[in-house]
Design an enzyme around this catalytic site. Structure first.
Site, short mmCIF file in Angstrom:
data_model
loop_
_atom_site.label_atom_id
_atom_site.label_comp_id
_atom_site.label_asym_id
_atom_site.label_seq_id
_atom_site.Cartn_x
_atom_site.Cartn_y
_atom_site.Cartn_z
N GLU A 167 59.91 37.42 41.40
CA GLU A 167 59.95 38.84 41.80
C GLU A 167 59.62 39.00 43.29
OE1 GLU A 167 56.70 41.48 41.40
OE2 GLU A 167 55.63 40.16 40.01
N LYS A 222 45.56 41.61 35.16
CA LYS A 222 44.28 41.88 35.81
C LYS A 222 43.52 42.95 35.05
CE LYS A 222 45.22 40.95 40.66
NZ LYS A 222 46.68 40.92 40.79
N1 PSU Z 1 49.80 42.99 38.95
C1 PSU Z 1 49.41 41.94 39.70
N2 PSU Z 1 50.17 41.59 40.78
C2 PSU Z 1 51.31 42.25 41.11
C3 PSU Z 1 51.71 43.35 40.29
C4 PSU Z 1 50.94 43.67 39.24
O1 PSU Z 1 48.41 41.33 39.41
O2 PSU Z 1 51.96 41.90 42.09
C5 PSU Z 1 52.99 44.06 40.62
C6 PSU Z 1 54.16 43.51 39.78
O3 PSU Z 1 55.35 43.60 40.55
C7 PSU Z 1 54.23 44.49 38.61
C8 PSU Z 1 53.89 45.77 39.31
O4 PSU Z 1 55.49 44.54 37.98
O5 PSU Z 1 52.87 45.44 40.24
C9 PSU Z 1 53.42 46.83 38.35
O6 PSU Z 1 53.26 48.03 39.02
P1 PSU Z 1 52.89 49.36 38.20
O7 PSU Z 1 51.48 49.14 37.73
O8 PSU Z 1 53.01 50.45 39.21
O9 PSU Z 1 53.86 49.46 37.09
#
Ligand code: PSU
Ligand code: MN
Length: 305
Positions: A25, A159
């Site tokens: 990604e 996390k």
């Molecule tokens: N959690 C992590 N590292 C990340 C992300 C999430 O520990 O880089 C990134 C990933 O790309 C994930 C996105 O798909 O954040 C999720 O964002 P949201 O919580 O806004 O859906």
């Protein structure tokens, strides 16, 4: 070929020949780590995939196309340009129409995998159900996307910026097959433990590949979440990380940071608070996940031939 989709020839050739491809990604590059560690990491991850005998395909939005496989200059732009758009399913149409440089989240990257036919994707952490969801309704688009994409995603769990037990419940509802790789526990990103059980345990990549074939041969659409614990020697001090996360959540609340900005804010905050220790752990665990993802992709290609 679709006007809005661009699959790099090297990636398309590998897919056509039934060779292993591993998707990566780009949100992790643009929003998950600071420069220059983000660019170094992106390049290292592609090299790890190649060393393992597969072809890497970093997914992003470039020049009005969903790009499956990034060039070196695409990676550099994602790592250095200010204001790269964070793209999940709902953001994709406008990012394409406006030709914005966009970094795909897990959900956006899964869309690229589905369209190209890539079955394995390795990353760091996935999004899920946020803490305080009863107030905010904040549930990542990663969950519904995993429900409908026939892709195995390797991550180090999630996390504790998330509510992990609710995240596991939401994954169950979505029909996502969650497996602990060589562990009984669902890992929590910076540390191998969370106190929560993984619904299944798989100890080797061949069994993993057979399970993938079984699910998709029966026409069951939807993905796998392979939860790969961070190796203990790289894991961060759980107390320090938890403290940083709690402080970050309080700061986000005080500053009114919500929606798509919340996760990048918390990632940055934790990195700064732990003086780069979490960044080091982050890099190590993504590399570890990409190694596992490559092995799974190679086994899956072999048994599908
Ligand atoms: N959690 C992590 N590292 C990340 C992300 C999430 O520990 O880089 C990134 C990933 O790309 C994930 C996105 O798909 O954040 C999720 O964002 P949201 O919580 O806004 O859906
Ligand atoms: Mn959200």
């Amino acid at each position: 070929m679709n006007d809005f989709l661009n699959i790099l020839p090297e990636v398309q050739d590998a897919l056509d020949a039934g060779r292993a491809v591993v998707a990566l990604e780009s949100t992790i590059v643009a929003h998950g780590m600071p420069y220059p560690q983000n660019l170094e990491t992106a390049q290292q991850l592609e090299a790890i995939v190649r060393d393992g005998g597969a072809v890497p395909a970093t997914v992003a939005v470039v020049n009005g196309k969903l790009q499956v496989g990034c060039s070196d200059s695409d990676l550099e732009a994602l790592a250095t340009q200010p204001g790269v758009l964070k793209v999940s399913r709902r953001d994709l149409p406008l990012a394409l129409a406006r030709r914005t440089l966009g970094a795909t989240t897990v959900s956006g990257t899964l869309i690229g995998c589905e369209l190209a036919g890539i079955r394995v994707f390795a990353t760091g952490g996935i999004g899920g159900v946020h803490r305080g969801v009863d107030q905010t309704w904040d549930i990542s688009a990663d969950i519904p996307e995993l429900a409908k994409s026939s892709v195995a995603v390797v991550s180090a769990g999630a996390k504790s910026i998330l509510d992990l037990s609710k995240t596991l419940e939401a994954l169950e509802t979505a029909g996502v097959t969650v497996v602990g790789f060589d562990t009984d526990e669902f890992p929590s990103f910076f540390t191998p433990k969370s106190g929560l059980k993984a619904p299944h345990r798989v100890n080797n990549t061949e069994e993993m590949a057979i399970a993938m074939r079984a699910k998709w041969s029966l026409g069951l659409e939807g993905g796998f979440l392979i939860a790969n614990p961070i190796p203990i020697e790289f894991s961060a001090d759980p107390k320090q990380v938890q403290q940083a996360i709690d402080e970050g959540l309080a700061q986000a609340h005080a500053q009114g940071i919500t929606g798509k900005d919340l996760t990048p804010f918390l990632l940055r905050f934790v990195n700064e608070k732990t003086e780069g220790k979490s960044l080091q752990a982050n890099r190590a665990l993504v590399q570890h996940n990409v190694r596992l993802g490559t092995a799974v992709a190679v086994d899956f290609a072999r048994i599908s031939a």
